[in-house]
Scaffold this motif. Structure first.
Motif, mmCIF file in Angstrom:
data_model
loop_
_atom_site.group_PDB
_atom_site.id
_atom_site.type_symbol
_atom_site.label_atom_id
_atom_site.label_comp_id
_atom_site.label_asym_id
_atom_site.label_seq_id
_atom_site.Cartn_x
_atom_site.Cartn_y
_atom_site.Cartn_z
ATOM 1 N N ILE A 1 -31.739 -47.832 -11.537
ATOM 2 C CA ILE A 1 -31.403 -46.456 -11.916
ATOM 3 C C ILE A 1 -30.108 -46.434 -12.726
ATOM 4 O O ILE A 1 -30.007 -45.750 -13.756
ATOM 5 C CB ILE A 1 -31.278 -45.573 -10.659
ATOM 6 C CG1 ILE A 1 -32.630 -45.484 -9.939
ATOM 7 C CG2 ILE A 1 -30.759 -44.187 -11.018
ATOM 8 C CD1 ILE A 1 -32.569 -44.776 -8.605
ATOM 9 N N VAL A 2 -29.134 -47.213 -12.279
ATOM 10 C CA VAL A 2 -27.866 -47.292 -13.006
ATOM 11 C C VAL A 2 -28.083 -47.885 -14.398
ATOM 12 O O VAL A 2 -27.567 -47.376 -15.403
ATOM 13 C CB VAL A 2 -26.840 -48.123 -12.209
ATOM 14 C CG1 VAL A 2 -25.567 -48.322 -13.016
ATOM 15 C CG2 VAL A 2 -26.540 -47.467 -10.875
ATOM 16 N N LEU A 3 -28.838 -48.978 -14.465
ATOM 17 C CA LEU A 3 -29.102 -49.621 -15.753
ATOM 18 C C LEU A 3 -29.806 -48.672 -16.718
ATOM 19 O O LEU A 3 -29.482 -48.633 -17.911
ATOM 20 C CB LEU A 3 -29.955 -50.875 -15.554
ATOM 21 C CG LEU A 3 -29.232 -52.161 -15.160
ATOM 22 C CD1 LEU A 3 -30.242 -53.281 -14.969
ATOM 23 C CD2 LEU A 3 -28.210 -52.556 -16.207
ATOM 24 N N ARG A 4 -30.784 -47.921 -16.209
ATOM 25 C CA ARG A 4 -31.499 -47.000 -17.089
ATOM 26 C C ARG A 4 -30.563 -45.955 -17.663
ATOM 27 O O ARG A 4 -30.715 -45.540 -18.817
ATOM 28 C CB ARG A 4 -32.656 -46.325 -16.317
ATOM 29 C CG ARG A 4 -33.845 -47.238 -16.098
ATOM 30 C CD ARG A 4 -35.085 -46.441 -15.720
ATOM 31 N NE ARG A 4 -34.959 -45.830 -14.419
ATOM 32 C CZ ARG A 4 -35.387 -46.394 -13.296
ATOM 33 N NH1 ARG A 4 -35.936 -47.586 -13.313
ATOM 34 N NH2 ARG A 4 -35.253 -45.772 -12.136
ATOM 35 N N LEU B 1 -36.714 -60.138 -13.169
ATOM 36 C CA LEU B 1 -36.816 -59.781 -14.575
ATOM 37 C C LEU B 1 -35.491 -59.915 -15.311
ATOM 38 O O LEU B 1 -34.427 -59.622 -14.768
ATOM 39 C CB LEU B 1 -37.299 -58.327 -14.701
ATOM 40 C CG LEU B 1 -38.608 -57.993 -13.983
ATOM 41 C CD1 LEU B 1 -38.908 -56.499 -14.103
ATOM 42 C CD2 LEU B 1 -39.757 -58.823 -14.544
ATOM 43 N N GLY B 2 -35.593 -60.299 -16.570
ATOM 44 C CA GLY B 2 -34.420 -60.299 -17.421
ATOM 45 C C GLY B 2 -33.867 -58.906 -17.607
ATOM 46 O O GLY B 2 -32.652 -58.717 -17.749
ATOM 47 N N ALA C 1 -41.535 -51.717 -13.933
ATOM 48 C CA ALA C 1 -40.252 -51.486 -13.258
ATOM 49 C C ALA C 1 -39.498 -50.301 -13.832
ATOM 50 O O ALA C 1 -38.473 -49.897 -13.281
ATOM 51 C CB ALA C 1 -39.391 -52.738 -13.370
ATOM 52 N N GLY C 2 -39.993 -49.728 -14.934
ATOM 53 C CA GLY C 2 -39.314 -48.595 -15.539
ATOM 54 C C GLY C 2 -38.130 -48.965 -16.399
ATOM 55 O O GLY C 2 -37.348 -48.095 -16.790
ATOM 56 N N MET C 3 -38.010 -50.247 -16.730
ATOM 57 C CA MET C 3 -36.867 -50.711 -17.513
ATOM 58 C C MET C 3 -37.140 -50.725 -19.017
ATOM 59 O O MET C 3 -36.211 -50.808 -19.806
ATOM 60 C CB MET C 3 -36.447 -52.112 -17.045
ATOM 61 C CG MET C 3 -36.061 -52.180 -15.577
ATOM 62 S SD MET C 3 -34.769 -51.007 -15.132
ATOM 63 C CE MET C 3 -33.403 -51.610 -16.110
#
Length: 355
Positions: free
Chosen positions: A346-349, A88-89, A212-214
């Motif tokens: 998790i870090v990105l979120r 995913l992007g 994905a939760g993004m």
């Protein structure tokens, strides 16, 4: 000698300028921007007042241009291509293709774009159409799609006579804001499809970024199961499209991917592939009057419009070579999301947030 199938057609705006200014790009995209504008000196700027007059200016997507922007600047809007990656992007996975558009951007139906102009005016030669046909058949046979994620299997239930897929989208994406003048929610689309097709076996597939939760789920999307027979999440889109009879969309790229596989597509918005005589369109777009064959559409969308860049060498490659690299990439990656990718999410979120 280069094979005919490996010819690299120059995409729209391939010849750009000696210097390209790029406004407000994230650091992770800057390397890709430099590769995309190979042969040009790319100058990254963070503020509109840094843009000089009469320059070539690259911006991402449909973002509005704040004042002041250099007088007479030629604006190129960049976006992901339609054969993008394995992953995913939203996971910051580098794309294998981008597009640049000087008139608008392909998902903005409120105004013309380079892609729309290309599809409306190009004389498609027999050689190009045959090339597009071979590319389309190979994409369908290999199950290739934009993101190429998922590992579960799905089979049609016994006795299902007519199966309709409704693919979900990220509701805050510009493709809905600029391409869906009427219905703008996944749940609203799903309800409309169910009301018109009460006896169909209806599938709903949430967008992989949401799964994905993004990205945030749409309004009321958690109640989608009330309006369909099944919610499918981890099944690869390429596999699922081979099992259904119809696809109903707002503006989802899944509609184009369904056309590649000969499926009937109904559009409740105005995606780039609607209006050419290949889809059932509930909202007409009067600018689009030409009737295209499927392989003419494929030639414009996958061969003439994007630019493909090799993951191995960083140089421009043909769509056929890009497909080769994507297939190798998918084979190596497998279907399971590795633990470190889940941890990185998790870090990105926490850093970016879920929008």
């Amino acid at each position: 000698m280069q094979r005919a199938a490996d010819k690299i057609f120059e995409p729209a705006n391939a010849a750009v300028a000696q210097v390209v200014y790029a406004l407000d790009f994230s650091h992770w995209k800057r390397v890709i921007v430099r590769d995309f504008f190979v042969g040009s000196d790319v100058v990254f700027v963070d503020r509109p007042e840094q843009v000089p007059a009469n320059c070539v200016l690259a911006v991402w997507g449909s973002r509005p241009l704040p004042a002041p922007i250099g007088f007479g600047a030629k604006v190129l809007r960049l976006e992901d291509g339609f054969l993008r990656s394995v992953g995913l992007g939203a996971d910051l996975i580098r794309p294998i293709s981008w597009v640049a558009d000087a008139q608008g951007i392909y998902y903005d139906s409120t105004r013309p774009s380079d892609l729309e102009h290309l599809l409306a005016t190009t004389t498609f030669t027999a050689e190009l159409v045959d090339r597009a046909r071979q590319l389309r058949k190979r994409i369908a046979a290999t199950g290739m799609t934009k993101y190429n994620v998922g590992g579960a299997r799905w089979t049609a239930p016994h006795g299902a006579q007519r199966i309709i897929l409704v693919p979900g989208q990220v509701e805050t994406d510009a493709s809905i804001g600029f391409g869906a003048p009427d219905e703008k929610t996944n749940l609203g689309l799903l309800r409309r499809v169910r009301e018109v097709n009460p006896d169909a076996h209806l599938l709903y597939k949430p967008h992989p970024d949401v799964v994905a939760g993004m990205r945030a789920a749409g309004a009321g999307e958690d109640s989608a199961a009330k309006w369909c027979d099944e919610v499918v999440t981890d099944v690869p889109m390429g596999d699922l499209l081979c099992e259904v009879d119809e696809v109903h969309v707002l503006t989802s790229l899944a509609g184009f991917e369904a056309l590649l596989r000969g499926r009937a597509v109904t559009c409740y918005g105005q995606p780039f592939y609607s209006g050419w005589g290949l889809t059932q369109d509930l909202i007409a777009l009067p600018r689009r009057t030409r009737v295209l064959q499927i392989d003419e559409l494929v030639a414009g969308v996958l061969i003439l419009y994007p630019r493909y860049m090799s993951r191995r060498s960083g140089v421009q490659i043909s769509p056929e070579q890009a497909l080769d690299e994507l297939l190798e990439w998918r084979e190596r990656a497998g279907s399971d999301v590795p633990w470190w990718r889940r941890a990185f999410r998790i870090v990105l979120r926490r850093v970016v947030g879920v929008r």
